[in-house]
Write an enzyme that holds these catalytic residues in place. Sequence first.
Site, PDB file in Angstrom:
ATOM      1  N   ARG A 221       0.849  -1.192   0.000  1.00 40.21           N
ATOM      2  CA  ARG A 221       0.000   0.000   0.000  1.00 40.21           C
ATOM      3  C   ARG A 221       0.888   1.247   0.000  1.00 40.21           C
ATOM      4  O   ARG A 221       1.951   1.256   0.629  1.00 40.21           O
ATOM      5  CB  ARG A 221      -0.902   0.029   1.242  1.00 40.21           C
ATOM      6  CG  ARG A 221      -2.059  -0.980   1.203  1.00 40.21           C
ATOM      7  CD  ARG A 221      -3.096  -0.627   0.141  1.00 40.21           C
ATOM      8  NE  ARG A 221      -4.223  -1.552   0.129  1.00 40.21           N
ATOM      9  CZ  ARG A 221      -4.361  -2.589  -0.705  1.00 40.21           C
ATOM     10  NH1 ARG A 221      -3.424  -2.854  -1.600  1.00 40.21           N
ATOM     11  NH2 ARG A 221      -5.447  -3.347  -0.649  1.00 40.21           N
ATOM     12  N   HIS A 269      -0.755   0.045  -9.782  1.00 43.32           N
ATOM     13  CA  HIS A 269      -1.420  -0.905  -8.864  1.00 43.32           C
ATOM     14  C   HIS A 269      -1.900  -2.148  -9.643  1.00 43.32           C
ATOM     15  O   HIS A 269      -3.093  -2.434  -9.702  1.00 43.32           O
ATOM     16  CB  HIS A 269      -2.602  -0.228  -8.151  1.00 43.32           C
ATOM     17  CG  HIS A 269      -3.026  -0.981  -6.915  1.00 43.32           C
ATOM     18  ND1 HIS A 269      -3.391  -0.363  -5.751  1.00 43.32           N
ATOM     19  CD2 HIS A 269      -3.142  -2.310  -6.660  1.00 43.32           C
ATOM     20  CE1 HIS A 269      -3.720  -1.258  -4.840  1.00 43.32           C
ATOM     21  NE2 HIS A 269      -3.570  -2.461  -5.375  1.00 43.32           N
TER      22      HIS A 269
HETATM   23  P1  NDP Z   1      -1.566 -11.789   4.820  1.00 44.55           P
HETATM   24  O1  NDP Z   1      -2.540 -11.298   5.831  1.00 44.55           O
HETATM   25  O2  NDP Z   1      -1.660 -13.210   4.360  1.00 44.55           O
HETATM   26  O3  NDP Z   1      -0.087 -11.562   5.358  1.00 44.55           O
HETATM   27  C1  NDP Z   1       0.303 -10.452   6.095  1.00 44.55           C
HETATM   28  C2  NDP Z   1       1.714 -10.666   6.642  1.00 44.55           C
HETATM   29  O4  NDP Z   1       2.148  -9.456   7.261  1.00 44.55           O
HETATM   30  C3  NDP Z   1       1.761 -11.757   7.717  1.00 44.55           C
HETATM   31  O5  NDP Z   1       2.958 -12.496   7.585  1.00 44.55           O
HETATM   32  C4  NDP Z   1       1.789 -10.946   9.016  1.00 44.55           C
HETATM   33  O6  NDP Z   1       2.443 -11.588  10.097  1.00 44.55           O
HETATM   34  C5  NDP Z   1       2.601  -9.744   8.584  1.00 44.55           C
HETATM   35  N1  NDP Z   1       2.352  -8.592   9.462  1.00 44.55           N
HETATM   36  C6  NDP Z   1       1.182  -7.956   9.708  1.00 44.55           C
HETATM   37  N2  NDP Z   1       1.360  -6.956  10.597  1.00 44.55           N
HETATM   38  C7  NDP Z   1       2.676  -6.985  10.940  1.00 44.55           C
HETATM   39  C8  NDP Z   1       3.477  -6.230  11.819  1.00 44.55           C
HETATM   40  N3  NDP Z   1       2.969  -5.229  12.555  1.00 44.55           N
HETATM   41  N4  NDP Z   1       4.784  -6.534  11.909  1.00 44.55           N
HETATM   42  C9  NDP Z   1       5.314  -7.550  11.193  1.00 44.55           C
HETATM   43  N5  NDP Z   1       4.603  -8.322  10.335  1.00 44.55           N
HETATM   44  C10 NDP Z   1       3.310  -8.033  10.215  1.00 44.55           C
HETATM   45  O7  NDP Z   1      -1.688 -10.797   3.581  1.00 44.55           O
HETATM   46  P2  NDP Z   1      -1.402 -11.089   2.024  1.00 44.55           P
HETATM   47  O8  NDP Z   1      -0.055 -11.712   1.917  1.00 44.55           O
HETATM   48  O9  NDP Z   1      -2.533 -11.801   1.399  1.00 44.55           O
HETATM   49  O10 NDP Z   1      -1.413  -9.605   1.437  1.00 44.55           O
HETATM   50  C11 NDP Z   1      -0.511  -8.626   1.907  1.00 44.55           C
HETATM   51  C12 NDP Z   1      -0.903  -7.246   1.371  1.00 44.55           C
HETATM   52  O11 NDP Z   1      -0.593  -7.144  -0.005  1.00 44.55           O
HETATM   53  C13 NDP Z   1      -2.409  -6.921   1.411  1.00 44.55           C
HETATM   54  O12 NDP Z   1      -2.808  -6.518   2.706  1.00 44.55           O
HETATM   55  C14 NDP Z   1      -2.519  -5.804   0.399  1.00 44.55           C
HETATM   56  O13 NDP Z   1      -2.338  -4.551   1.014  1.00 44.55           O
HETATM   57  C15 NDP Z   1      -1.338  -6.057  -0.549  1.00 44.55           C
HETATM   58  N6  NDP Z   1      -1.802  -6.418  -1.900  1.00 44.55           N
HETATM   59  C16 NDP Z   1      -1.423  -5.635  -2.969  1.00 44.55           C
HETATM   60  C17 NDP Z   1      -1.813  -5.963  -4.239  1.00 44.55           C
HETATM   61  C18 NDP Z   1      -1.371  -5.158  -5.410  1.00 44.55           C
HETATM   62  O14 NDP Z   1      -1.849  -5.379  -6.523  1.00 44.55           O
HETATM   63  N7  NDP Z   1      -0.450  -4.253  -5.250  1.00 44.55           N
HETATM   64  C19 NDP Z   1      -2.666  -7.126  -4.509  1.00 44.55           C
HETATM   65  C20 NDP Z   1      -2.969  -7.898  -3.330  1.00 44.55           C
HETATM   66  C21 NDP Z   1      -2.565  -7.532  -2.085  1.00 44.55           C
HETATM   67  P3  NDP Z   1       1.842 -12.952  10.740  1.00 44.55           P
HETATM   68  O15 NDP Z   1       2.079 -14.002   9.668  1.00 44.55           O
HETATM   69  O16 NDP Z   1       2.666 -13.168  11.933  1.00 44.55           O
HETATM   70  O17 NDP Z   1       0.383 -12.688  10.988  1.00 44.55           O
HETATM   71  C1  OXD Z   2      -5.779  -6.158  -3.036  1.00 41.19           C
HETATM   72  C2  OXD Z   2      -5.330  -5.215  -4.025  1.00 41.19           C
HETATM   73  O1  OXD Z   2      -5.658  -5.872  -1.854  1.00 41.19           O
HETATM   74  O2  OXD Z   2      -5.751  -5.338  -5.187  1.00 41.19           O
HETATM   75  O3  OXD Z   2      -6.231  -7.251  -3.425  1.00 41.19           O
HETATM   76  O4  OXD Z   2      -4.517  -4.328  -3.736  1.00 41.19           O
END
Ligand code: NDP
Ligand code: OXD
Length: 306
Positions: A221, A269
Amino acid sequence: MKITFCCTDTKAEPWLQGLSAALPGADISVWQPSAPQADYAVVWAPPQQFMDEQPGLKALFNIGAGVDALLKLRLPLNTLVVRLDDAGMAVQMAEYVCHAVIRHFREFDGYETDMAGGRWGYRKPRMRTDFPIGVMGLGVLGERVAKALAQFDFPINGWSRSPKAIEGVRGFAGAEQFNDFLAASRVLVNLLPLTPDTANVINKDTLARLQPGAYVINVARGAHLVDEDLIAAIENGHVAGATLDVFRTEPLPAGHAFWNHPRITITPHTSARTLRDESIAQIARKMAALQRGEAVAGVVNPGRGY
Ligand code: NDP
Ligand code: OXD
């Protein structure tokens, strides 16, 4: 079962057709103000009015992985929020990040400029051990990306909230190991969810802790990154450049310093798009499971913010 569809900027018809085919017998329609109460909703950027008028939803299915925008709304108290988990996004994210890393590591931009200028010349091969990669966020997308990068023999570090054991990835967890993670990394890949704990996480201080000649890839993000701190770190030479797919304001406003910056590659994006067929199949499977009283993956913890 009654399903309402409320997705801004999304063509509804193909989703309705796909959901109807996957859930025969379900009553599926596009939400209108004052519509009757539904059991389930499929949403993307719904208005607050939608939430206020649908207090009895059993579950709300977000057609994206990130729920930061959704969690800014006042949500019904007893409604499960379910996000997409993978649904074809992980492989796209792995492609995008591997491409960005390799393009930087192999200096393909430089070769492109050389070839366009009619110059035939080699650059000295670089050592991949000099390019340790740090992946922030080891969830559904981050784990896939870290494993894909490991296939190219880069040293890989991963940072998450809870400790992880992923083959080929040196794990760091929690705020207490964050600085060690940064110090061990030269390329920083961001795949964190946007939460109050992670906003502005890529800033002057964190950039300075990366190894010299750092490179930043932000695919999560825009609000994770302090834009002016990145520009300053590139200008002072500590950061070599960045690939950015996400921005604080999207579309990126005309005149923003990221447009046309010689060391910053931007994309709109698009690193991992929601794939309609995969998403419909996943949502339909989960709705059917919830109807049977079974647990599903991808349920958001609103208190945690992801
Ligand atoms: P997940 O919820 O599966 O994974 C999130 C990860 O972040 C987990 O490993 C979690 O740790 C870690 N995390 C969360 N908070 C913290 C913190 N405070 N400190 C350290 N680690 C932290 O999410 P996804 O992998 O599915 O997606 C990640 C992000 O990617 C989405 O939220 C979205 O914003 C972005 N995205 C962007 C897209 C694009 O087109 N640019 C498309 C899709 C997604 P733990 O495993 O310990 O819970
Ligand atoms: C998502 C994105 O969060 O498209 O899936 O960014």
